[in-house]
Write an enzyme that holds these catalytic residues in place. Structure first.
Site, PDB file in Angstrom:
ATOM      1  N   ASP A  54      47.050  49.402   9.401  1.00 33.17           N
ATOM      2  CA  ASP A  54      47.244  50.818   9.099  1.00 33.17           C
ATOM      3  C   ASP A  54      48.085  51.457  10.202  1.00 33.17           C
ATOM      4  O   ASP A  54      48.375  50.820  11.207  1.00 33.17           O
ATOM      5  CB  ASP A  54      45.898  51.548   8.956  1.00 33.17           C
ATOM      6  CG  ASP A  54      44.920  51.132  10.035  1.00 33.17           C
ATOM      7  OD1 ASP A  54      45.367  50.885  11.174  1.00 33.17           O
ATOM      8  OD2 ASP A  54      43.713  51.042   9.748  1.00 33.17           O
ATOM      9  N   ASP A  56      48.256  54.696  12.721  1.00 36.28           N
ATOM     10  CA  ASP A  56      47.631  55.892  13.288  1.00 36.28           C
ATOM     11  C   ASP A  56      48.711  56.710  13.993  1.00 36.28           C
ATOM     12  O   ASP A  56      49.605  56.158  14.621  1.00 36.28           O
ATOM     13  CB  ASP A  56      46.553  55.491  14.309  1.00 36.28           C
ATOM     14  CG  ASP A  56      45.415  54.724  13.643  1.00 36.28           C
ATOM     15  OD1 ASP A  56      45.188  54.951  12.444  1.00 36.28           O
ATOM     16  OD2 ASP A  56      44.778  53.909  14.323  1.00 36.28           O
ATOM     17  N   ASP A 138      42.279  51.193  25.197  1.00 38.66           N
ATOM     18  CA  ASP A 138      41.591  50.040  25.793  1.00 38.66           C
ATOM     19  C   ASP A 138      42.499  49.030  26.495  1.00 38.66           C
ATOM     20  O   ASP A 138      42.291  48.707  27.671  1.00 38.66           O
ATOM     21  CB  ASP A 138      40.682  49.345  24.760  1.00 38.66           C
ATOM     22  CG  ASP A 138      41.346  49.089  23.409  1.00 38.66           C
ATOM     23  OD1 ASP A 138      42.554  49.362  23.274  1.00 38.66           O
ATOM     24  OD2 ASP A 138      40.650  48.600  22.496  1.00 38.66           O
TER      25      ASP A 138
HETATM   26  P1  ATP Z   1      43.398  46.760  14.137  1.00 41.87           P
HETATM   27  O1  ATP Z   1      44.660  46.058  13.812  1.00 41.87           O
HETATM   28  O2  ATP Z   1      42.231  45.858  14.100  1.00 41.87           O
HETATM   29  O3  ATP Z   1      43.176  48.038  13.392  1.00 41.87           O
HETATM   30  P2  ATP Z   1      43.806  48.517  16.349  1.00 41.87           P
HETATM   31  O4  ATP Z   1      44.381  48.262  17.700  1.00 41.87           O
HETATM   32  O5  ATP Z   1      44.579  49.421  15.448  1.00 41.87           O
HETATM   33  O6  ATP Z   1      43.533  47.118  15.691  1.00 41.87           O
HETATM   34  P3  ATP Z   1      41.598  50.319  15.967  1.00 41.87           P
HETATM   35  O7  ATP Z   1      40.157  50.038  16.086  1.00 41.87           O
HETATM   36  O8  ATP Z   1      42.166  50.654  14.634  1.00 41.87           O
HETATM   37  O9  ATP Z   1      42.354  49.056  16.569  1.00 41.87           O
HETATM   38  O10 ATP Z   1      41.919  51.478  17.008  1.00 41.87           O
HETATM   39  C1  ATP Z   1      43.189  52.103  17.084  1.00 41.87           C
HETATM   40  C2  ATP Z   1      43.590  52.322  18.545  1.00 41.87           C
HETATM   41  O11 ATP Z   1      42.637  53.181  19.194  1.00 41.87           O
HETATM   42  C3  ATP Z   1      43.631  51.064  19.395  1.00 41.87           C
HETATM   43  O12 ATP Z   1      44.866  50.396  19.272  1.00 41.87           O
HETATM   44  C4  ATP Z   1      43.398  51.619  20.778  1.00 41.87           C
HETATM   45  O13 ATP Z   1      44.581  52.153  21.306  1.00 41.87           O
HETATM   46  C5  ATP Z   1      42.425  52.764  20.530  1.00 41.87           C
HETATM   47  N1  ATP Z   1      41.010  52.337  20.662  1.00 41.87           N
HETATM   48  C6  ATP Z   1      40.211  51.870  19.678  1.00 41.87           C
HETATM   49  N2  ATP Z   1      38.986  51.584  20.128  1.00 41.87           N
HETATM   50  C7  ATP Z   1      38.990  51.876  21.442  1.00 41.87           C
HETATM   51  C8  ATP Z   1      38.023  51.804  22.479  1.00 41.87           C
HETATM   52  N3  ATP Z   1      36.795  51.347  22.230  1.00 41.87           N
HETATM   53  N4  ATP Z   1      38.393  52.208  23.717  1.00 41.87           N
HETATM   54  C9  ATP Z   1      39.642  52.681  23.961  1.00 41.87           C
HETATM   55  N5  ATP Z   1      40.601  52.756  23.032  1.00 41.87           N
HETATM   56  C10 ATP Z   1      40.301  52.371  21.789  1.00 41.87           C
HETATM   57 MG    MG Z   2      43.959  50.071  13.460  1.00 48.04          MG
END
Ligand code: ATP
Ligand code: MG
Length: 402
Positions: A54, A56, A138
Site C-alpha cells: 500500500d 502511505d 523504525d
Molecule cells: P509493509 O510492506 O509490511 O506494509 P511497512 O514498512 O509499510 O511494511 P507498516 O506497518 O505498513 O510497514 O508501517 C508503515 C511505516 O510506518 C513503516 O515503514 C515505518 O516507517 C512506520 N512504522 C510502522 N510501525 C512502526 C513502529 N513500530 N515504530 C516506528 N515506526 C513504525
Molecule cells: Mg505498509
C-alpha cells in the site's frame, strides 16, 4: 540535518508504479500548496522494484485541513489523528508529519491532553517537521520519502545506503528503540526475512538481549504482527530469524519449547511454512484460523493425546487442546475467540476422516468445515506418510462426489 536528495534521473521510482488513488491524493495536496510525500514501506519497495502492499502519505496538512480538502475522508485515531482517504477498493492512509514522542509517554498512548508543570492541561504538539517524522520511524530503509513536487527521494536517516547494502538498521539507539516498542524486534525479523537483508550487528545483539521484552507488547498488536509474519510470503525465512534471535520463545512460549525437544516437530513447522509461502506465491488466500491450525496442529494433536490418555473423549480432547493452548497464549498474542473456535473445528473434524462407512462421509463432504479440515488432513498425511489409503479415499470422494 540536510537530507540526501536523489533526483528523478538518479532513481527507478516511476509514477506508473504508484496507485492512481495515491497519485490523486499527492497532486491534490501539492496543488493546494502542501508538502506531499509517499513515506515508509511504499518508497522502500518501489526502490527495490517490489510491488508495494500500500501507499502511505505524509504531509504538512493537518487532519482538519485534510478533512476539508477530501470529501471521501475519515479521521481515525485519538491522540494522533490519521486521515483515511477512501477510494473504490483502496484506502490511502494520510498522516501529518509527526513530532518525536514526548518522554515518559508510550508510543501508543491515547492521551490527547497532558498536564503541564503548572498543572494546566495542554494539547500535545504532535505535529512535526519532515525530518522529525523520518527519524521517529523504525528502520532507516522505512524512513525514505518520495516527493511528488519534483519526483525526488529524500533520505534523512541513511536508508538509501542501507538499501544498497541490504541492511536492516535501527534509527537511533537499538536498545532504546526496542524498549520503547518491543514489536519493532519482530518487524526487524520480518523485513530481514522478506527482503533477504541482514540485521545490522548492533541491532541484532540488541534483539538477542531484549527478546524477553516482547512479552510486554500489547497482545492485540502482537496478533496483527504475527499474522504479517506468516502471511508475508517468506514465512520460512522469517521463522529462521525469529529462532536465531530467540524471539520465538517469548512469542510462543510453550509451543517453542515443545518443538525444541524433537527435530521432527521442528521439521513439521518448517514444512508448513514452506507450504504457506507456496500458497502466497500462487496468491491463494489462507485465513488466520487455517494458518494457526497448520502451524500448531502437531502440538494440538500432542496435547489432545495426553487428554485422551487421561480419559477425555477424543472429540472433546481435540477441542480442549486447542482452547487450552490458544487461550493460554493470550498473555502474548491475543487470538480472537472466533479464530480459536475455527481452529478447534478443524482439529476435531480430523476424527471424521476415519469414518468411511454408510452415509457419514457424504454428510461430512457437504459440511462447511470440510475444505479447511481436508487441507490440514492432506498436509499432515503427506508430511508424516500416514493415512495414505484414507487420503486416496477422500481425494476420490471429493473429486467424484460419490
Ligand atoms: P509493509 O510492506 O509490511 O506494509 P511497512 O514498512 O509499510 O511494511 P507498516 O506497518 O505498513 O510497514 O508501517 C508503515 C511505516 O510506518 C513503516 O515503514 C515505518 O516507517 C512506520 N512504522 C510502522 N510501525 C512502526 C513502529 N513500530 N515504530 C516506528 N515506526 C513504525
Ligand atoms: Mg505498509
Amino acid at each position: 540535518m540536510e537530507p540526501i536528495l536523489l533526483k528523478r534521473s538518479d532513481h527507478n521510482v516511476s509514477r506508473r508504479n504508484i496507485s492512481s488513488a495515491a497519485i490523486k491524493v499527492l497532486y491534490r495536496l501539492k496543488d493546494e500548496g502542501y508538502t506531499a510525500y509517499i513515506a515508509g514501506g511504499g518508497v522502500r519497495d518501489l526502490l527495490l522494484d517490489r510491488r508495494p502492499k500500500d501507499f502511505d502519505i505524509a504531509t504538512d496538512a493537518t487532519p482538519e485541513q485534510l478533512r476539508k480538502m477530501f470529501r471521501n475522508c475519515r479521521l481515525i485515531g485519538r491522540r494522533f489523528r490519521l486521515a483515511h482517504i477512501l477510494f473504490r477498493g483502496e484506502i490511502i492512509e494520510t498522516a501529518t508529519f509527526r513530532a518525536p514522542v514526548p518522554e515518559n509517554e508510550g508510543e501508543h498512548s491515547d492521551n490527547i491532553f497532558r498536564t503541564g508543570e503548572d498543572g494546566q492541561v495542554m494539547r500535545d504538539n504532535v505535529f512535526g517537521t519532515p525530518e522529525q517524522d523520518a527519524l521517529r520511524r523504525d528502520f532507516t530503509i522505512n524512513a525514505l520519502f518520495y516527493n511528488i513536487a519534483n519526483f525526488s527521494i529524500i533520505d534523512y536517516a541513511g536508508g538509501l545506503e542501507d538499501l544498497k547494502k541490504k541492511i536492516i538498521r535501527v534509527i537511533g539507539d537499538p536498545d532504546t528503540r526496542f524498549t520503547e516498542d518491543p514489536v519493532r524486534m519482530i518487524r526487524a525479523a520480518r523485513f530481514a526475512g522478506t527482503l533477504g537483508f541482514e540485521i545490522e550487528p548492533e541491532a541484532y545483539d540488541s534483539i538477542c538481549r531484549n527478546a524477553d521484552k516482547l512479552a510486554l507488547a500489547a497482545p492485540s498488536r502482537m496478533y496483527e504482527e504475527v499474522q504479517k509474519l506468516f502471511f508475508c510470503g517468506h514465512a520460512k525465512a522469517v521463522f529462521h530469524w525469529l529462532e536465531k534471535t530467540d524471539l520465538l520463545h517469548p512469542m510462543f512460549h510453550d509451543f517453542s519449547h515443545w518443538i525444541d525437544e524433537d527435530k521432527t516437530r521442528h521439521d513439521w513447522v518448517i514444512h508448513t511454512l514452506e507450504q504457506m509461502d507456496r500458497w502466497r506465491k500462487a496468491e491463494l488466500r489462507v485465513h488466520p484460523a487455517l494458518l494457526f491450525a497448520l502451524i500448531f496442529g502437531e502440538y494440538h494433536e500432542f496435547l489432545a493425546k495426553e487428554l485422551v490418555e487421561a480419559g477425555t473423549a477424543p472429540h472433546d480432547a481435540a477441542r480442549e487442546a486447542v482452547h487450552k493452548h490458544l487461550q493460554g497464549m493470550c498473555g502474548n498474542v491475543r487470538v480472537p475467540k472466533q479464530a480459536i473456535y475455527q481452529v478447534s473445528d478443524i482439529m476435531s473434524n480430523q476424527l471424521r476422516f476415519h469414518k468411511t462407512k454408510g452415509r457419514v462421509p457424504q454428510r461430512f463432504l457437504q459440511h462447511k468445515g470440510f475444505p479447511d479440515a481436508f487441507l490440514y488432513f492432506k498436509l499432515s498425511a503427506k508430511a508424516h506418510h500416514r493415512n495414505e489409503e484414507l487420503l486416496t479415499y477422500w481425494t476420490d470422494l471429493r473429486a467424484t462426489g460419490k
